[in-house]
Design a protein around this motif. Structure first.
Motif, PDB file in Angstrom:
ATOM      1  N   ALA A  56     -74.476  59.749 -29.664  1.00 32.70           N
ATOM      2  CA  ALA A  56     -73.296  58.988 -29.243  1.00 32.70           C
ATOM      3  C   ALA A  56     -72.443  59.760 -28.242  1.00 32.70           C
ATOM      4  O   ALA A  56     -71.803  59.168 -27.371  1.00 32.70           O
ATOM      5  CB  ALA A  56     -72.462  58.609 -30.464  1.00 32.70           C
ATOM      6  N   ASN A  57     -72.423  61.079 -28.340  1.00 33.22           N
ATOM      7  CA  ASN A  57     -71.577  61.889 -27.466  1.00 33.22           C
ATOM      8  C   ASN A  57     -72.316  62.401 -26.221  1.00 33.22           C
ATOM      9  O   ASN A  57     -71.782  63.206 -25.477  1.00 33.22           O
ATOM     10  CB  ASN A  57     -70.994  63.061 -28.249  1.00 33.22           C
ATOM     11  N   TYR A  58     -73.526  61.914 -25.977  1.00 31.28           N
ATOM     12  CA  TYR A  58     -74.311  62.413 -24.838  1.00 31.28           C
ATOM     13  C   TYR A  58     -73.619  62.131 -23.500  1.00 31.28           C
ATOM     14  O   TYR A  58     -73.529  63.011 -22.645  1.00 31.28           O
ATOM     15  CB  TYR A  58     -75.722  61.825 -24.837  1.00 31.28           C
ATOM     16  N   ALA A  59     -73.130  60.928 -23.297  1.00 35.94           N
ATOM     17  CA  ALA A  59     -72.486  60.572 -22.024  1.00 35.94           C
ATOM     18  C   ALA A  59     -71.255  61.434 -21.762  1.00 35.94           C
ATOM     19  O   ALA A  59     -71.033  61.888 -20.635  1.00 35.94           O
ATOM     20  CB  ALA A  59     -72.111  59.094 -22.010  1.00 35.94           C
ATOM     21  N   SER A  60     -70.459  61.695 -22.795  1.00 38.57           N
ATOM     22  CA  SER A  60     -69.272  62.539 -22.590  1.00 38.57           C
ATOM     23  C   SER A  60     -69.682  63.989 -22.337  1.00 38.57           C
ATOM     24  O   SER A  60     -69.034  64.686 -21.553  1.00 38.57           O
ATOM     25  CB  SER A  60     -68.295  62.430 -23.759  1.00 38.57           C
ATOM     26  N   TRP A  61     -70.780  64.442 -22.956  1.00 43.79           N
ATOM     27  CA  TRP A  61     -71.257  65.803 -22.696  1.00 43.79           C
ATOM     28  C   TRP A  61     -71.706  65.918 -21.243  1.00 43.79           C
ATOM     29  O   TRP A  61     -71.383  66.899 -20.567  1.00 43.79           O
ATOM     30  CB  TRP A  61     -72.407  66.176 -23.634  1.00 43.79           C
ATOM     31  N   VAL A  62     -72.445  64.931 -20.741  1.00 41.94           N
ATOM     32  CA  VAL A  62     -72.914  64.949 -19.349  1.00 41.94           C
ATOM     33  C   VAL A  62     -71.716  64.972 -18.408  1.00 41.94           C
ATOM     34  O   VAL A  62     -71.682  65.738 -17.443  1.00 41.94           O
ATOM     35  CB  VAL A  62     -73.830  63.735 -19.052  1.00 41.94           C
ATOM     36  N   ARG A  63     -70.710  64.145 -18.690  1.00 42.48           N
ATOM     37  CA  ARG A  63     -69.505  64.106 -17.857  1.00 42.48           C
ATOM     38  C   ARG A  63     -68.829  65.478 -17.828  1.00 42.48           C
ATOM     39  O   ARG A  63     -68.504  66.001 -16.761  1.00 42.48           O
ATOM     40  CB  ARG A  63     -68.532  63.052 -18.384  1.00 42.48           C
ATOM     41  N   ASP A  64     -68.633  66.072 -19.003  1.00 39.16           N
ATOM     42  CA  ASP A  64     -67.972  67.375 -19.090  1.00 39.16           C
ATOM     43  C   ASP A  64     -68.803  68.463 -18.410  1.00 39.16           C
ATOM     44  O   ASP A  64     -68.274  69.321 -17.711  1.00 39.16           O
ATOM     45  CB  ASP A  64     -67.699  67.750 -20.545  1.00 39.16           C
ATOM     46  N   ASP A  65     -70.125  68.435 -18.608  1.00 36.24           N
ATOM     47  CA  ASP A  65     -70.991  69.437 -18.000  1.00 36.24           C
ATOM     48  C   ASP A  65     -70.945  69.320 -16.473  1.00 36.24           C
ATOM     49  O   ASP A  65     -70.861  70.332 -15.781  1.00 36.24           O
ATOM     50  CB  ASP A  65     -72.429  69.287 -18.505  1.00 36.24           C
ATOM     51  N   ASN A  66     -70.949  68.093 -15.974  1.00 35.93           N
ATOM     52  CA  ASN A  66     -70.853  67.899 -14.526  1.00 35.93           C
ATOM     53  C   ASN A  66     -69.506  68.361 -13.984  1.00 35.93           C
ATOM     54  O   ASN A  66     -69.424  68.908 -12.886  1.00 35.93           O
ATOM     55  CB  ASN A  66     -71.109  66.441 -14.156  1.00 35.93           C
ATOM     56  N   GLN A  67     -68.458  68.149 -14.745  1.00 34.46           N
ATOM     57  CA  GLN A  67     -67.144  68.616 -14.322  1.00 34.46           C
ATOM     58  C   GLN A  67     -67.135  70.139 -14.229  1.00 34.46           C
ATOM     59  O   GLN A  67     -66.669  70.705 -13.241  1.00 34.46           O
ATOM     60  CB  GLN A  67     -66.076  68.149 -15.309  1.00 34.46           C
ATOM     61  N   VAL A  68     -67.683  70.795 -15.226  1.00 31.14           N
ATOM     62  CA  VAL A  68     -67.732  72.258 -15.225  1.00 31.14           C
ATOM     63  C   VAL A  68     -68.644  72.756 -14.103  1.00 31.14           C
ATOM     64  O   VAL A  68     -68.333  73.741 -13.434  1.00 31.14           O
ATOM     65  CB  VAL A  68     -68.163  72.799 -16.608  1.00 31.14           C
ATOM     66  N   MET A  69     -69.769  72.069 -13.874  1.00 32.47           N
ATOM     67  CA  MET A  69     -70.648  72.440 -12.760  1.00 32.47           C
ATOM     68  C   MET A  69     -69.901  72.349 -11.433  1.00 32.47           C
ATOM     69  O   MET A  69     -70.018  73.234 -10.573  1.00 32.47           O
ATOM     70  CB  MET A  69     -71.883  71.525 -12.720  1.00 32.47           C
ATOM     71  N   SER A  70     -69.123  71.298 -11.266  1.00 34.72           N
ATOM     72  CA  SER A  70     -68.350  71.117 -10.042  1.00 34.72           C
ATOM     73  C   SER A  70     -67.347  72.249  -9.860  1.00 34.72           C
ATOM     74  O   SER A  70     -67.212  72.808  -8.768  1.00 34.72           O
ATOM     75  CB  SER A  70     -67.636  69.768 -10.087  1.00 34.72           C
ATOM     76  N   TRP A  71     -66.632  72.590 -10.926  1.00 38.64           N
ATOM     77  CA  TRP A  71     -65.688  73.709 -10.855  1.00 38.64           C
ATOM     78  C   TRP A  71     -66.402  74.989 -10.460  1.00 38.64           C
ATOM     79  O   TRP A  71     -65.926  75.745  -9.620  1.00 38.64           O
ATOM     80  CB  TRP A  71     -64.978  73.904 -12.190  1.00 38.64           C
ATOM     81  N   LEU A  72     -67.532  75.218 -11.077  1.00 42.01           N
ATOM     82  CA  LEU A  72     -68.272  76.443 -10.818  1.00 42.01           C
ATOM     83  C   LEU A  72     -68.762  76.494  -9.372  1.00 42.01           C
ATOM     84  O   LEU A  72     -68.575  77.505  -8.680  1.00 42.01           O
ATOM     85  CB  LEU A  72     -69.452  76.544 -11.786  1.00 42.01           C
ATOM     86  N   LEU A  73     -69.373  75.431  -8.895  1.00 49.34           N
ATOM     87  CA  LEU A  73     -69.866  75.401  -7.516  1.00 49.34           C
ATOM     88  C   LEU A  73     -68.734  75.540  -6.514  1.00 49.34           C
ATOM     89  O   LEU A  73     -68.882  76.208  -5.488  1.00 49.34           O
ATOM     90  CB  LEU A  73     -70.649  74.111  -7.262  1.00 49.34           C
TER      91      LEU A  73
END
Length: 147
Positions: A56-73
């Motif tokens: 159930a929390n997969y979509a929110s995990w993907v969103r958060d991971d992409n946000q962190v990836m964006s910050w990192l890049l």
């Protein structure tokens, strides 16, 4: 006054020390501090694991991971971040950057820092500036030890 939601959608400079290939230790510490303040430090430690794609929390995990990836890049120089664009998770980018740019085993960097510490003289510096300069060098040496 901007709402916190609009603030979340704007690009955030997570550190003024962008990864340039020679400053991994300092950069990684700034990133860790930023992520900790945003309650995303689990991505660095591995505590935040990718759930099953059916969870159930997969979509929110993907969103958060992409946000962190964006910050990192965005915290890397453009000539460096383009090398990590095809990685699919924050953890994969973090580990690849660490493997590529970490200088914890870089003897020449350690030698340079130790040389700076041993050769530093107060000369025209006031005591406070001298102390902070020496302390900064010692902290960088400590960071190398921690990595």
């Amino acid at each position: 006054m901007a709402s916190s939601n609009s603030q979340e959608n704007n690009p955030i400079a997570i550190t003024c020390h962008r990864l340039n290939g020679n400053n991994y230790v300092e950069w990684s510490q700034y990133v860790k501090i930023f992520l900790s303040g945003r309650e995303r430090y689990g991505y660095v430690t591995g505590a935040t694991k990718e759930p099953a794609s059916t969870a159930a929390n997969y979509a929110s995990w993907v969103r958060d991971d992409n946000q962190v990836m964006s910050w990192l890049l965005n915290s890397m120089q453009p000539d460096i971040n383009k090398n990590f664009l095809l990685y699919t998770t924050y953890t994969s980018i973090w580990e690849a950057a660490k493997e590529t740019y970490s200088s914890s085993n870089n003897i020449s960097e350690l030698f340079r820092l130790e040389g700076q510490a041993f050769s530093l003289k107060q000369e025209g510096m006031n005591v406070t500036l001298y102390y902070h300069t020496l302390n900064s060098i010692c902290q960088q040496l400590d960071l190398h030890e921690n990595i």
